[in-house]
Design a protein around this motif. Structure first.
Motif, PDB file in Angstrom:
ATOM      1  N   ALA A 145       5.832 -16.158  -2.021  1.00  0.00           N
ATOM      2  CA  ALA A 145       5.334 -14.838  -1.015  1.00  0.00           C
ATOM      3  C   ALA A 145       6.334 -13.590  -0.848  1.00  0.00           C
ATOM      4  O   ALA A 145       5.464 -12.096  -1.248  1.00  0.00           O
ATOM      5  CB  ALA A 145       4.345 -15.130   0.096  1.00  0.00           C
ATOM      6  N   ARG A 146       7.145 -13.836  -0.002  1.00  0.00           N
ATOM      7  CA  ARG A 146       8.228 -12.485   0.700  1.00  0.00           C
ATOM      8  C   ARG A 146       8.419 -11.423  -0.988  1.00  0.00           C
ATOM      9  O   ARG A 146       8.824 -10.089  -1.076  1.00  0.00           O
ATOM     10  CB  ARG A 146       9.420 -12.295   0.671  1.00  0.00           C
ATOM     11  CG  ARG A 146       8.838 -12.993   2.350  1.00  0.00           C
ATOM     12  CD  ARG A 146      10.514 -13.960   2.389  1.00  0.00           C
ATOM     13  NE  ARG A 146      10.456 -13.986   4.334  1.00  0.00           N
ATOM     14  CZ  ARG A 146      10.630 -14.826   5.023  1.00  0.00           C
ATOM     15  NH1 ARG A 146      11.381 -15.909   4.725  1.00  0.00           N
ATOM     16  NH2 ARG A 146      11.026 -14.739   6.419  1.00  0.00           N
ATOM     17  N   LEU A 147       8.595 -12.737  -2.583  1.00  0.00           N
ATOM     18  CA  LEU A 147       8.977 -12.171  -3.484  1.00  0.00           C
ATOM     19  C   LEU A 147       7.803 -10.854  -4.073  1.00  0.00           C
ATOM     20  O   LEU A 147       7.782  -9.954  -4.549  1.00  0.00           O
ATOM     21  CB  LEU A 147       9.298 -12.691  -4.501  1.00  0.00           C
ATOM     22  CG  LEU A 147      10.890 -13.693  -4.263  1.00  0.00           C
ATOM     23  CD1 LEU A 147      10.320 -14.473  -5.353  1.00  0.00           C
ATOM     24  CD2 LEU A 147      11.709 -12.502  -4.721  1.00  0.00           C
ATOM     25  N   VAL A 148       6.595 -11.245  -3.501  1.00  0.00           N
ATOM     26  CA  VAL A 148       5.634 -10.724  -4.402  1.00  0.00           C
ATOM     27  C   VAL A 148       5.301  -9.109  -3.375  1.00  0.00           C
ATOM     28  O   VAL A 148       4.994  -8.339  -4.611  1.00  0.00           O
ATOM     29  CB  VAL A 148       3.923 -11.481  -3.819  1.00  0.00           C
ATOM     30  CG1 VAL A 148       2.644 -10.470  -4.420  1.00  0.00           C
ATOM     31  CG2 VAL A 148       4.374 -12.888  -4.747  1.00  0.00           C
ATOM     32  N   LEU A 149       5.345  -8.871  -2.118  1.00  0.00           N
ATOM     33  CA  LEU A 149       5.212  -8.644  -0.903  1.00  0.00           C
ATOM     34  C   LEU A 149       6.302  -7.092  -1.546  1.00  0.00           C
ATOM     35  O   LEU A 149       6.492  -6.492  -1.436  1.00  0.00           O
ATOM     36  CB  LEU A 149       5.529  -8.916   0.345  1.00  0.00           C
ATOM     37  CG  LEU A 149       4.258  -9.164   0.163  1.00  0.00           C
ATOM     38  CD1 LEU A 149       4.535  -9.851   2.142  1.00  0.00           C
ATOM     39  CD2 LEU A 149       2.942  -8.184   0.365  1.00  0.00           C
ATOM     40  N   ALA A 150       7.281  -7.517  -1.905  1.00  0.00           N
ATOM     41  CA  ALA A 150       8.469  -6.808  -2.373  1.00  0.00           C
ATOM     42  C   ALA A 150       8.355  -6.493  -3.293  1.00  0.00           C
ATOM     43  O   ALA A 150       8.928  -4.761  -3.788  1.00  0.00           O
ATOM     44  CB  ALA A 150      10.198  -7.352  -2.892  1.00  0.00           C
ATOM     45  N   ALA A 151       7.643  -7.226  -4.633  1.00  0.00           N
ATOM     46  CA  ALA A 151       7.602  -6.408  -5.723  1.00  0.00           C
ATOM     47  C   ALA A 151       6.302  -5.459  -5.371  1.00  0.00           C
ATOM     48  O   ALA A 151       6.649  -3.876  -5.900  1.00  0.00           O
ATOM     49  CB  ALA A 151       6.798  -7.118  -6.749  1.00  0.00           C
ATOM     50  N   ALA A 152       4.965  -5.192  -4.722  1.00  0.00           N
ATOM     51  CA  ALA A 152       3.986  -4.258  -4.672  1.00  0.00           C
ATOM     52  C   ALA A 152       5.053  -3.436  -3.783  1.00  0.00           C
ATOM     53  O   ALA A 152       4.460  -2.189  -3.732  1.00  0.00           O
ATOM     54  CB  ALA A 152       2.769  -5.217  -4.101  1.00  0.00           C
ATOM     55  N   GLU A 153       5.810  -3.399  -2.658  1.00  0.00           N
ATOM     56  CA  GLU A 153       6.782  -2.423  -2.224  1.00  0.00           C
ATOM     57  C   GLU A 153       7.210  -1.460  -3.384  1.00  0.00           C
ATOM     58  O   GLU A 153       7.411  -0.048  -3.617  1.00  0.00           O
ATOM     59  CB  GLU A 153       7.380  -2.924  -1.447  1.00  0.00           C
ATOM     60  CG  GLU A 153       8.499  -1.512  -0.433  1.00  0.00           C
ATOM     61  CD  GLU A 153       7.668  -0.658   0.056  1.00  0.00           C
ATOM     62  OE1 GLU A 153       7.456   0.715   0.330  1.00  0.00           O
ATOM     63  OE2 GLU A 153       6.411  -1.026   0.133  1.00  0.00           O
ATOM     64  N   ARG A 154       7.980  -2.209  -4.201  1.00  0.00           N
ATOM     65  CA  ARG A 154       8.865  -1.297  -5.176  1.00  0.00           C
ATOM     66  C   ARG A 154       7.602  -0.557  -6.154  1.00  0.00           C
ATOM     67  O   ARG A 154       7.908   0.383  -6.766  1.00  0.00           O
ATOM     68  CB  ARG A 154       9.600  -2.623  -6.221  1.00  0.00           C
ATOM     69  CG  ARG A 154      10.419  -1.867  -7.608  1.00  0.00           C
ATOM     70  CD  ARG A 154      11.342  -1.040  -7.400  1.00  0.00           C
ATOM     71  NE  ARG A 154      11.875  -0.723  -8.057  1.00  0.00           N
ATOM     72  CZ  ARG A 154      12.664   0.598  -8.380  1.00  0.00           C
ATOM     73  NH1 ARG A 154      12.740   1.267  -7.017  1.00  0.00           N
ATOM     74  NH2 ARG A 154      13.143   1.309  -8.675  1.00  0.00           N
ATOM     75  N   VAL A 155       6.910  -1.375  -6.715  1.00  0.00           N
ATOM     76  CA  VAL A 155       4.943  -0.506  -7.206  1.00  0.00           C
ATOM     77  C   VAL A 155       4.935   0.689  -6.729  1.00  0.00           C
ATOM     78  O   VAL A 155       5.281   1.807  -7.107  1.00  0.00           O
ATOM     79  CB  VAL A 155       4.489  -1.548  -7.336  1.00  0.00           C
ATOM     80  CG1 VAL A 155       3.175  -0.258  -8.212  1.00  0.00           C
ATOM     81  CG2 VAL A 155       4.956  -2.631  -8.630  1.00  0.00           C
ATOM     82  N   ARG A 156       4.867   0.735  -5.744  1.00  0.00           N
ATOM     83  CA  ARG A 156       4.680   2.113  -4.442  1.00  0.00           C
ATOM     84  C   ARG A 156       5.715   2.877  -4.824  1.00  0.00           C
ATOM     85  O   ARG A 156       5.574   4.413  -4.314  1.00  0.00           O
ATOM     86  CB  ARG A 156       4.402   1.567  -3.450  1.00  0.00           C
ATOM     87  CG  ARG A 156       2.982   0.743  -2.861  1.00  0.00           C
ATOM     88  CD  ARG A 156       2.768   1.146  -2.001  1.00  0.00           C
ATOM     89  NE  ARG A 156       3.253  -0.146  -0.780  1.00  0.00           N
ATOM     90  CZ  ARG A 156       3.057  -1.863  -0.891  1.00  0.00           C
ATOM     91  NH1 ARG A 156       1.391  -1.572  -1.486  1.00  0.00           N
ATOM     92  NH2 ARG A 156       3.487  -2.757  -0.488  1.00  0.00           N
ATOM     93  N   GLU A 157       7.448   2.234  -4.353  1.00  0.00           N
ATOM     94  CA  GLU A 157       8.090   2.998  -4.568  1.00  0.00           C
ATOM     95  C   GLU A 157       8.238   4.031  -6.029  1.00  0.00           C
ATOM     96  O   GLU A 157       8.262   5.407  -6.359  1.00  0.00           O
ATOM     97  CB  GLU A 157       9.200   2.780  -4.496  1.00  0.00           C
ATOM     98  CG  GLU A 157       9.289   2.209  -2.697  1.00  0.00           C
ATOM     99  CD  GLU A 157      10.832   1.368  -2.397  1.00  0.00           C
ATOM    100  OE1 GLU A 157      11.902   0.895  -4.026  1.00  0.00           O
ATOM    101  OE2 GLU A 157      11.048   1.027  -1.596  1.00  0.00           O
ATOM    102  N   VAL A 158       8.043   3.663  -6.886  1.00  0.00           N
ATOM    103  CA  VAL A 158       8.311   4.140  -8.687  1.00  0.00           C
ATOM    104  C   VAL A 158       6.963   4.884  -8.749  1.00  0.00           C
ATOM    105  O   VAL A 158       6.904   6.087  -9.530  1.00  0.00           O
ATOM    106  CB  VAL A 158       7.999   2.589  -9.545  1.00  0.00           C
ATOM    107  CG1 VAL A 158       7.671   3.519 -10.686  1.00  0.00           C
ATOM    108  CG2 VAL A 158       9.199   1.695  -9.436  1.00  0.00           C
ATOM    109  N   ALA A 159       5.622   4.480  -8.233  1.00  0.00           N
ATOM    110  CA  ALA A 159       4.860   5.421  -7.835  1.00  0.00           C
ATOM    111  C   ALA A 159       4.647   6.578  -7.296  1.00  0.00           C
ATOM    112  O   ALA A 159       4.535   7.597  -7.645  1.00  0.00           O
ATOM    113  CB  ALA A 159       3.118   4.644  -7.970  1.00  0.00           C
ATOM    114  N   ALA A 160       5.482   6.376  -6.319  1.00  0.00           N
ATOM    115  CA  ALA A 160       6.213   7.224  -5.025  1.00  0.00           C
ATOM    116  C   ALA A 160       7.390   8.729  -6.514  1.00  0.00           C
ATOM    117  O   ALA A 160       6.627   9.759  -5.946  1.00  0.00           O
ATOM    118  CB  ALA A 160       6.217   7.359  -3.901  1.00  0.00           C
ATOM    119  N   GLY A 161       7.695   7.772  -6.721  1.00  0.00           N
ATOM    120  CA  GLY A 161       8.769   8.544  -7.595  1.00  0.00           C
ATOM    121  C   GLY A 161       8.254   8.971  -8.947  1.00  0.00           C
ATOM    122  O   GLY A 161       8.603  10.719  -8.980  1.00  0.00           O
TER     123      GLY A 161
END
Length: 294
Positions: free
Chosen positions: A68-84
């Motif tokens: 679950a932590r890996l999934v949440l970290a991946a989702a956060e990474r997607v948000r960061e990349v989208a913001a970038g």
């Protein structure tokens, strides 16, 4: 399965209780309990041992918590990349390119300021380059001498002078600068229009505006070959713009041409350019300010 359910699951596991997890998340405890039970039904596994005063992870919960932590970290990474991407810091920029070392120096400067932005270059004839932008196969294209492109917007980047090449033995070679009227009697070596319609039109329109009827000369092949033929053949002249420095040309004199100039532009679709394109424009203009028309 929803991301919020995984966030609630992780919060309960880390806080050791539904109440403390609810306070941490900022919602009521019943909402946390309800979403956890939905998650358990979907997974077909009990995630918490509720038989004691302190909520503890079950065996299944212990096994699923890292995932679950890996999934949440991946989702956060997607948000960061989208913001970038939105800010032009990361992403892929598909760019139709032109000849010239200025572009590559600009891309080197862009890589220093936006290391996460990848630029993929594609070399196409100018007509195909513009079509690729219209169809969305390219994000933008660099073009020279294009004054209009239906359905696209042209963002001027820089203006460069044109040069005339004449035989060194010709009297015009003594002049520091040449006008189109000075060259009227010399045969002009100009590439066929289909090879580069915008540049061909730039030259022929400038001749017409100057009231000059050009004498057709031998065909323009490549710049080096054409200069070599001007040096030794029947007197003639050609016109060109600087791509990567004026070439050495024994027997030929190269002079600035008064009047017309060539504009390099970025062709983009209508609307606001992406942050990556705006950064590219900024870098090009900063690195290579206009030389201006002579």
């Amino acid at each position: 399965m929803e991301l919020r359910q995984l966030r609630y699951f992780v919060a309960v596991a880390e806080e050791g209780g539904f109440g403390r997890a609810a306070e941490r998340i900022g919602i009521v405890q019943s909402a946390v309990s309800q979403q956890i039970r939905r998650l358990e039904r979907e997974l077909g596994a009990v995630l918490f041992d509720r038989s004691t005063r302190r909520v503890r992870l079950s065996a299944a919960g212990e096994r699923l918590l890292p995932e679950a932590r890996l999934v949440l970290a991946a989702a956060e990474r997607v948000r960061e990349v989208a913001a970038g991407i939105s800010e032009g810091a990361v992403g892929v920029l598909r760019l139709g390119t032109i000849h010239g070392d200025r572009l590559y120096r600009a891309l080197t400067a862009l890589a220093e300021t936006r290391p996460g932005l990848q630029v993929r270059l594609q070399r196409l004839p100018v007509v195909e380059r513009l079509a690729a932008v219209r169809e969305g196969r390219l994000d933008a294209a660099l073009v020279r001498a294009v004054v209009e492109a239906p359905g696209l917007r042209l963002v001027p980047l820089r203006t460069d002078p044109l040069y005339a090449a004449v035989p060194a033995r010709h009297p015009l070679a003594e002049r520091p600068r040449l006008g189109l009227g000075d060259l009227a009697e010399l045969p002009l070596r100009l590439a066929a229009r289909e090879r580069n319609p915008p540049f061909h039109d730039l030259v022929t329109d400038a001749l017409r505006d100057a009231g000059v009827t050009a004498v057709p000369g031998p065909a323009f092949t490549s710049l080096r070959e054409t200069l070599a033929e001007i040096a030794v053949g029947t007197p003639s002249w050609t016109v060109f713009y600087d791509v990567s420095g004026l070439p050495p040309a024994p027997g030929v004199v190269i002079r600035p041409l008064a009047g017309p100039a060539v504009v390099t532009s970025l062709a983009v679709r209508e609307g606001e350019p992406s942050a990556g394109l705006r950064e590219l424009v900024t870098v090009v203009k900063r690195c290579f300010p206009d030389e201006g028309a002579l």
